[in-house]
Every structure is written in C-alpha cells, then in structure tokens.
Design a protein around this motif. Structure first.
Motif, PDB file in Angstrom:
ATOM      1  N   HIS A 269       0.837  -1.190   0.000  1.00 59.40           N
ATOM      2  CA  HIS A 269       0.000   0.000   0.000  1.00 59.40           C
ATOM      3  C   HIS A 269       0.876   1.246   0.000  1.00 59.40           C
ATOM      4  O   HIS A 269       2.084   1.171   0.201  1.00 59.40           O
ATOM      5  CB  HIS A 269      -0.953   0.025   1.198  1.00 59.40           C
ATOM      6  N   LEU A 270       0.237   2.385  -0.203  1.00 63.68           N
ATOM      7  CA  LEU A 270       0.878   3.690  -0.158  1.00 63.68           C
ATOM      8  C   LEU A 270       0.348   4.390   1.086  1.00 63.68           C
ATOM      9  O   LEU A 270      -0.865   4.476   1.272  1.00 63.68           O
ATOM     10  CB  LEU A 270       0.517   4.476  -1.420  1.00 63.68           C
ATOM     11  N   ALA A 271       1.235   4.853   1.957  1.00 64.43           N
ATOM     12  CA  ALA A 271       0.811   5.463   3.220  1.00 64.43           C
ATOM     13  C   ALA A 271       1.188   6.939   3.257  1.00 64.43           C
ATOM     14  O   ALA A 271       2.288   7.313   2.872  1.00 64.43           O
ATOM     15  CB  ALA A 271       1.453   4.732   4.405  1.00 64.43           C
ATOM     16  N   PHE A 272       0.234   7.748   3.740  1.00 62.15           N
ATOM     17  CA  PHE A 272       0.464   9.177   3.933  1.00 62.15           C
ATOM     18  C   PHE A 272       0.350   9.501   5.410  1.00 62.15           C
ATOM     19  O   PHE A 272      -0.565   9.028   6.093  1.00 62.15           O
ATOM     20  CB  PHE A 272      -0.583  10.010   3.172  1.00 62.15           C
ATOM     21  N   GLU A 273       1.269  10.302   5.899  1.00 64.69           N
ATOM     22  CA  GLU A 273       1.208  10.777   7.275  1.00 64.69           C
ATOM     23  C   GLU A 273       0.216  11.929   7.344  1.00 64.69           C
ATOM     24  O   GLU A 273       0.226  12.820   6.500  1.00 64.69           O
ATOM     25  CB  GLU A 273       2.594  11.265   7.711  1.00 64.69           C
ATOM     26  N   VAL A 274      -0.657  11.913   8.363  1.00 65.34           N
ATOM     27  CA  VAL A 274      -1.594  13.006   8.588  1.00 65.34           C
ATOM     28  C   VAL A 274      -1.471  13.462  10.035  1.00 65.34           C
ATOM     29  O   VAL A 274      -1.129  12.681  10.919  1.00 65.34           O
ATOM     30  CB  VAL A 274      -3.051  12.591   8.271  1.00 65.34           C
ATOM     31  N   GLY A 275      -1.754  14.733  10.252  1.00 64.66           N
ATOM     32  CA  GLY A 275      -1.667  15.278  11.605  1.00 64.66           C
ATOM     33  C   GLY A 275      -2.884  14.949  12.449  1.00 64.66           C
ATOM     34  O   GLY A 275      -2.787  14.759  13.654  1.00 64.66           O
ATOM     35  N   ASP A 276      -4.059  14.888  11.830  1.00 65.89           N
ATOM     36  CA  ASP A 276      -5.315  14.648  12.538  1.00 65.89           C
ATOM     37  C   ASP A 276      -6.144  13.668  11.721  1.00 65.89           C
ATOM     38  O   ASP A 276      -6.724  14.038  10.700  1.00 65.89           O
ATOM     39  CB  ASP A 276      -6.046  15.983  12.721  1.00 65.89           C
ATOM     40  N   LEU A 277      -6.195  12.438  12.152  1.00 66.74           N
ATOM     41  CA  LEU A 277      -6.895  11.406  11.395  1.00 66.74           C
ATOM     42  C   LEU A 277      -8.390  11.693  11.306  1.00 66.74           C
ATOM     43  O   LEU A 277      -9.009  11.451  10.276  1.00 66.74           O
ATOM     44  CB  LEU A 277      -6.644  10.023  12.004  1.00 66.74           C
ATOM     45  N   SER A 278      -8.984  12.240  12.358  1.00 65.31           N
ATOM     46  CA  SER A 278     -10.419  12.547  12.325  1.00 65.31           C
ATOM     47  C   SER A 278     -10.724  13.579  11.245  1.00 65.31           C
ATOM     48  O   SER A 278     -11.702  13.451  10.503  1.00 65.31           O
ATOM     49  CB  SER A 278     -10.887  13.058  13.690  1.00 65.31           C
ATOM     50  N   LEU A 279      -9.890  14.593  11.127  1.00 71.18           N
ATOM     51  CA  LEU A 279     -10.047  15.608  10.088  1.00 71.18           C
ATOM     52  C   LEU A 279      -9.876  14.980   8.701  1.00 71.18           C
ATOM     53  O   LEU A 279     -10.646  15.259   7.781  1.00 71.18           O
ATOM     54  CB  LEU A 279      -9.031  16.740  10.288  1.00 71.18           C
ATOM     55  N   ALA A 280      -8.890  14.104   8.554  1.00 72.43           N
ATOM     56  CA  ALA A 280      -8.651  13.431   7.283  1.00 72.43           C
ATOM     57  C   ALA A 280      -9.843  12.559   6.892  1.00 72.43           C
ATOM     58  O   ALA A 280     -10.241  12.526   5.726  1.00 72.43           O
ATOM     59  CB  ALA A 280      -7.378  12.587   7.365  1.00 72.43           C
ATOM     60  N   LEU A 281     -10.438  11.887   7.861  1.00 75.15           N
ATOM     61  CA  LEU A 281     -11.606  11.044   7.589  1.00 75.15           C
ATOM     62  C   LEU A 281     -12.806  11.883   7.164  1.00 75.15           C
ATOM     63  O   LEU A 281     -13.544  11.497   6.249  1.00 75.15           O
ATOM     64  CB  LEU A 281     -11.952  10.197   8.808  1.00 75.15           C
ATOM     65  N   ARG A 282     -13.009  13.030   7.803  1.00 77.96           N
ATOM     66  CA  ARG A 282     -14.106  13.922   7.396  1.00 77.96           C
ATOM     67  C   ARG A 282     -13.889  14.411   5.963  1.00 77.96           C
ATOM     68  O   ARG A 282     -14.827  14.495   5.175  1.00 77.96           O
ATOM     69  CB  ARG A 282     -14.236  15.103   8.355  1.00 77.96           C
TER      70      ARG A 282
ATOM     71  N   TYR B 265      -1.943   7.552   8.147  1.00 77.41           N
ATOM     72  CA  TYR B 265      -1.327   7.189   9.427  1.00 77.41           C
ATOM     73  C   TYR B 265      -1.136   8.466  10.224  1.00 77.41           C
ATOM     74  O   TYR B 265      -0.464   9.393   9.777  1.00 77.41           O
ATOM     75  CB  TYR B 265       0.023   6.506   9.171  1.00 77.41           C
ATOM     76  N   GLU B 266      -1.725   8.522  11.418  1.00 72.14           N
ATOM     77  CA  GLU B 266      -1.687   9.733  12.229  1.00 72.14           C
ATOM     78  C   GLU B 266      -0.336   9.897  12.910  1.00 72.14           C
ATOM     79  O   GLU B 266       0.167   8.957  13.522  1.00 72.14           O
ATOM     80  CB  GLU B 266      -2.809   9.685  13.271  1.00 72.14           C
TER      81      GLU B 266
END
Length: 129
Positions: A78-91, A127-128
């Motif tokens: 898979h390809l993984a991206f780092e995010v600061g806030d997973l909840s925001l990314a999901l929204r 990935y948070e």
C-alpha cells in the motif's frame, strides 16, 4: 557501503486518467508538477507533488491489466500518507464520498490509522503522526 538517499517517487498506472487525476489532486490535495501526453505510447504521465516534494508519477496506458492488490498479495502492499489529525482526514474523505475502513491502532506505536482505496482500488493508508 551503499545506502539510497531516500524514496524518489511512487509510480501508479491508472485505468481512468481523468478520474485518478481528480482523486489525487482534489481528494488527496497533491499539486501537478508536470503533465505530458506521450503520443507514441498513447499515455499520459502526470508528476504530482505533496508539500513541494515530488512523490507520485501517475500514468495512463490503453487497457492496462488489473493487478491483484488484496488480500495480502505479493508486491507493493500500500501507499501510506502521514496526517496530523486522522479525524479531520476522515471527514475530508467523507466529503469526497471516499469510504475508509474502521480506524485501527498500531499495536507497536499506539498511533491511529485507516485504509481506503483510490479509483482503481489501490490501497492507501492515512497514518496519524
């Protein structure tokens, strides 16, 4: 001893160039660094950047064969991206009608992550940090 400097880019072949271009630019927020049509191959090549760093080459080819990517097939997982806030990314994904799997917790780091798919069903992870 030889050691690579880092990862230069990831190459992805898509089935629908415009649909994938829209996904990677509008949903994932990547910037078009360069776009070329290669007539001899009947192929688009799109260079995409994330935060000013070149990361993905998106290609189109006439009738590319499907690749098995799940479950746990051999090859790139898979390809993984780092995010600061997973909840925001999901929204953000929900606003673009992209379904994500239920959030999991990394058993070693305690960090939250989830998977979703690009338009060709390639697995992508947020990935948070």
């Amino acid at each position: 001893m030889f050691t690579p400097n880092g990862i230069h880019h990831v190459a992805i072949i898509c089935s629908d160039y415009e649909r994938s271009k829209k996904f990677y630019t509008q949903v994932l927020g990547m910037t078009v660094a360069a776009e070329h049509y290669r007539q001899e191959r009947q192929s688009w090549k799109l260079d995409l950047s994330l935060n000013g760093k070149y990361v993905i080459e998106l290609f189109s080819f006439p009738d590319p064969p499907p690749r098995v990517s799940r479950p746990e097939a051999r090859g790139l997982r898979h390809l993984a991206f780092e995010v600061g806030d997973l909840s925001l990314a999901l929204r953000h994904l929900q606003q673009h009608q992209v379904e994500a799997e239920p959030v999991r917790i990394d058993e070693y780091t305690g960090k939250r992550f989830t998977f979703f798919a690009d338009p060709d069903n390639l697995p992508i992870e947020f990935y948070e940090k």
